[in-house]
Scaffold this motif. Sequence first.
Motif: not given
Length: 97
Positions: A7, A11, A44, A48, A53, A56
Motif C-alpha cells: 500500500g 501510494q 483514488r 494516494c 489508501v 490496494v
Amino acid sequence: MSTEAIGQSFQDIVCQEVQSRRPREGLRAAFATVAREMGITVRRVRACWHHEVRSVAAAEWDAARRVQRRRLEADQARIAAQLAAIEGRLASLRCDL
C-alpha cells in the motif's frame, strides 16, 4: 511484501508519477493523467496523494508498476541520449586540442 508495504509503495509510485507531471500540467491535470494511465479514478489518485489508501488491489499494483517502469525507461533513454551528446562534444574538444 506485506500488505502495508505494498500500500505504501503504491501510494509512493502514484505520488512520484503526479510529481513528474505537475510542473508541466498542474496538479489537477496531473491527477487526471495519472488516473487515466493507471486505470484508476482521479479520486483514488487524490487519496494516494494524501496517503489515505488502506488497501490496494493486485490489478492496481500491477498497473502502477507498469507505469513506473515505462517512465523510468523513458528517463533512462533521455539520459543516455544526453550522455552521448556530451561525449560527442568532449571528443570534438579533445580533437581540437
